[in-house]
Write a protein that holds these residues in place. Structure first.
Motif, PDB file in Angstrom:
ATOM      1  N   GLY B  83       0.815  -1.223   0.000  1.00 24.18           N
ATOM      2  CA  GLY B  83       0.000   0.000   0.000  1.00 24.18           C
ATOM      3  C   GLY B  83       0.841   1.263   0.000  1.00 24.18           C
ATOM      4  O   GLY B  83       0.322   2.335   0.317  1.00 24.18           O
ATOM      5  N   GLY B  84       2.121   1.161  -0.324  1.00 25.80           N
ATOM      6  CA  GLY B  84       2.971   2.344  -0.408  1.00 25.80           C
ATOM      7  C   GLY B  84       3.926   2.476   0.766  1.00 25.80           C
ATOM      8  O   GLY B  84       3.813   1.752   1.759  1.00 25.80           O
ATOM      9  N   LYS B  85       4.858   3.393   0.626  1.00 30.04           N
ATOM     10  CA  LYS B  85       5.884   3.601   1.656  1.00 30.04           C
ATOM     11  C   LYS B  85       5.924   5.072   2.047  1.00 30.04           C
ATOM     12  O   LYS B  85       5.604   5.938   1.239  1.00 30.04           O
ATOM     13  N   ILE B 105       5.636  -3.488  14.278  1.00 26.55           N
ATOM     14  CA  ILE B 105       4.352  -3.094  13.698  1.00 26.55           C
ATOM     15  C   ILE B 105       3.968  -1.786  14.388  1.00 26.55           C
ATOM     16  O   ILE B 105       3.752  -1.758  15.598  1.00 26.55           O
ATOM     17  N   HIS B 106       3.924  -0.734  13.614  1.00 29.71           N
ATOM     18  CA  HIS B 106       3.713   0.595  14.184  1.00 29.71           C
ATOM     19  C   HIS B 106       2.227   0.907  14.352  1.00 29.71           C
ATOM     20  O   HIS B 106       1.826   1.572  15.302  1.00 29.71           O
ATOM     21  N   ASP B 107       1.418   0.420  13.420  1.00 35.39           N
ATOM     22  CA  ASP B 107      -0.010   0.733  13.498  1.00 35.39           C
ATOM     23  C   ASP B 107      -0.792  -0.297  12.685  1.00 35.39           C
ATOM     24  O   ASP B 107      -0.269  -0.871  11.722  1.00 35.39           O
ATOM     25  N   HIS B 123       4.330  -1.583   8.897  1.00 33.28           N
ATOM     26  CA  HIS B 123       5.590  -2.141   9.388  1.00 33.28           C
ATOM     27  C   HIS B 123       6.609  -0.999   9.359  1.00 33.28           C
ATOM     28  O   HIS B 123       6.953  -0.498   8.298  1.00 33.28           O
ATOM     29  N   ARG B 124       7.056  -0.595  10.542  1.00 34.72           N
ATOM     30  CA  ARG B 124       8.024   0.519  10.609  1.00 34.72           C
ATOM     31  C   ARG B 124       9.428  -0.014  10.823  1.00 34.72           C
ATOM     32  O   ARG B 124       9.676  -0.803  11.747  1.00 34.72           O
ATOM     33  N   MET B 125      10.369   0.409   9.963  1.00 38.34           N
ATOM     34  CA  MET B 125      11.789   0.118  10.172  1.00 38.34           C
ATOM     35  C   MET B 125      12.452   1.419  10.628  1.00 38.34           C
ATOM     36  O   MET B 125      12.377   2.435   9.932  1.00 38.34           O
ATOM     37  N   GLU B 126      13.083   1.345  11.782  1.00 36.64           N
ATOM     38  CA  GLU B 126      13.768   2.514  12.345  1.00 36.64           C
ATOM     39  C   GLU B 126      15.264   2.312  12.141  1.00 36.64           C
ATOM     40  O   GLU B 126      15.835   1.354  12.669  1.00 36.64           O
ATOM     41  N   PHE B 127      15.876   3.207  11.364  1.00 35.77           N
ATOM     42  CA  PHE B 127      17.295   3.070  11.038  1.00 35.77           C
ATOM     43  C   PHE B 127      18.109   4.039  11.900  1.00 35.77           C
ATOM     44  O   PHE B 127      17.889   5.250  11.844  1.00 35.77           O
ATOM     45  N   LEU B 137      13.166   6.828   9.241  1.00 37.15           N
ATOM     46  CA  LEU B 137      12.052   5.929   9.527  1.00 37.15           C
ATOM     47  C   LEU B 137      11.418   5.560   8.196  1.00 37.15           C
ATOM     48  O   LEU B 137      11.140   6.440   7.377  1.00 37.15           O
ATOM     49  N   VAL B 138      11.198   4.278   7.997  1.00 37.45           N
ATOM     50  CA  VAL B 138      10.502   3.833   6.789  1.00 37.45           C
ATOM     51  C   VAL B 138       9.249   3.071   7.212  1.00 37.45           C
ATOM     52  O   VAL B 138       9.340   2.085   7.948  1.00 37.45           O
ATOM     53  N   ASP B 139       8.106   3.550   6.781  1.00 36.42           N
ATOM     54  CA  ASP B 139       6.837   2.863   7.052  1.00 36.42           C
ATOM     55  C   ASP B 139       6.409   2.128   5.792  1.00 36.42           C
ATOM     56  O   ASP B 139       6.157   2.747   4.756  1.00 36.42           O
ATOM     57  N   TRP B 140       6.363   0.812   5.895  1.00 38.61           N
ATOM     58  CA  TRP B 140       5.854  -0.017   4.796  1.00 38.61           C
ATOM     59  C   TRP B 140       4.384  -0.237   5.063  1.00 38.61           C
ATOM     60  O   TRP B 140       4.016  -0.863   6.057  1.00 38.61           O
TER      61      TRP B 140
END
Lengths: 213, 149
Positions: B83-85, B105-107, B123-127, B137-140
């Motif tokens: 659904g986008g990033k 899982i952020h939300d 799905h949040r990846m925190e770098f 921060l990347v939200d998939w």
């Protein structure tokens, strides 16, 4: 006075437009609207203050909400703290009867939007479950409708005796001003908008230069 | 049975389920920048004094798992779709950095549309870099359509 009654900003999860950019677009394109309403999905934006943009662009910017019910999506105008306490705006299965009743009790007004749309439109549910008492007006012109949806909305609204409003349902800048509502009186606030809608002196319009496909 | 989105959110958000380290090289920074159409020298020329990653660079990296172990599958018909990033840049990423990506899982939220009920899982990846600074921060955003009742 012409107001576009249904739009989304970046405050909505699927909104791509900043409010300032809506204002710029309206002025640069010379769109025939005097203001617009932001109806963010499943929430009420109580924080944002758009008065500086109103002053800069000479536009009325009001805030509302688009909630999700068991009879489809519903615009709620005149949202206040009482209504926010009464309803969980984030739910996707709010009973429409509750939304109508609580809106009335709190001085707001609930208006089913894009009622001709499958799944999330009022009339799709009427076909299966019958009408809901308390509905008085619906959005008969929606700028995001696919072919046939607004036509169905208009026909069914007439059949049930509902008044009709218009809104663009814009999620990107260039979609604002596609549909709107023309009022006989001047509106200055969300409360004034609710009063004007209750009074019934308005008509839904598709803006000629930017009409929906 | 309808999906209880609030229960899903309460059960699965807010804890780390994956952690991976990624050493950053000049070559991959320049290659990624060119691949997304960048031509500015500070993005494509490793000799530039301010050479750094393009803002969406961190989307290049994937963790070892997309979901926590035992995360429920909401549909028998499909695994869902992208659904986008969304990317938030907090500090420049430069050659020689070692990024640590922490996943959670952020939300989780639901919405309804023409095609019915949809559940969005973020799905949040925190770098963070080797100095412990938050770099990005990347939200998939992943979308699943639960099976009809």
């Amino acid at each position: 006075m012409i107001l576009d009654l249904h739009n989304h900003s970046v405050r909505s999860d699927d909104g791509k437009a900043r409010v300032e950019n809506y204002c710029q677009w309206i002025r640069r394109r010379g769109l025939a609207v005097d203001g617009f309403v932001l109806s963010e999905h499943r929430q009420f934006d109580a924080e944002s203050d758009y008065r500086p943009l109103e002053d800069e662009f000479g536009l009325l910017i009001l805030k509302a909400s688009e909630v999700e019910t068991d009879y489809g999506h519903v615009l709620v105008f005149g949202v206040n703290e009482d209504l926010q306490a009464a309803l969980d705006f984030a739910r996707v299965d709010l009973p429409l009867a509750d939304v109508l009743r609580e809106s009335e009790r709190c001085g707001a007004l609930a208006v089913p939007c894009h009622p001709g749309r499958p799944n999330v439109g009022l009339f799709a549910h009427y076909a299966a479950r019958g009408p809901v008492p308390g509905v008085r007006l619906v959005e008969t012109l929606n700028g995001g409708s696919r072919s046939g949806e607004n036509e169905l909305a208009g026909r069914e609204a007439e059949r049930y005796g509902y008044a009709g409003i218009g809104g663009s349902d814009a999620h990107i800048v260039s979609h604002i001003g596609r549909c709107a509502t023309r009022f006989e009186e001047t509106i200055r606030s969300a409360e004034g908008l609710v009063a004007a809608l209750r009074a019934g002196r308005y008509e839904a319009i598709a803006c000629p230069s930017t009409s929906p496909s | 049975m309808p999906v209880d989105v609030a229960e899903l959110k309460q059960s699965w958000t807010g804890f780390e389920f994956d952690r991976v380290e990624f050493p950053v090289t000049a070559e991959e920074l320049a290659e990624f920048a060119r691949a997304v159409g960048e031509s500015a020298p500070w993005f494509v020329d490793p000799a530039h004094p301010d050479f750094r990653a393009v803002p969406n660079f961190a989307t290049k990296y994937h963790g070892r798992r997309m979901w926590p172990p035992d995360f429920p599958r909401l549909s028998k018909r499909s695994v869902g779709f992208d659904g986008g990033k969304r990317v938030e840049v907090h500090a420049p990423i430069r050659p020689g950095d070692v990024l640590t990506a922490r996943s959670q899982i952020h939300d989780i939220y639901g919405k309804t549309g023409r095609s019915g009920m949809m559940v969005f899982i973020i799905h949040r990846m925190e770098f963070s870099n080797q100095r412990g600074e938050l770099a990005a921060l990347v939200d998939w955003r992943f979308l699943q359509q639960p099976d009809p009742d």
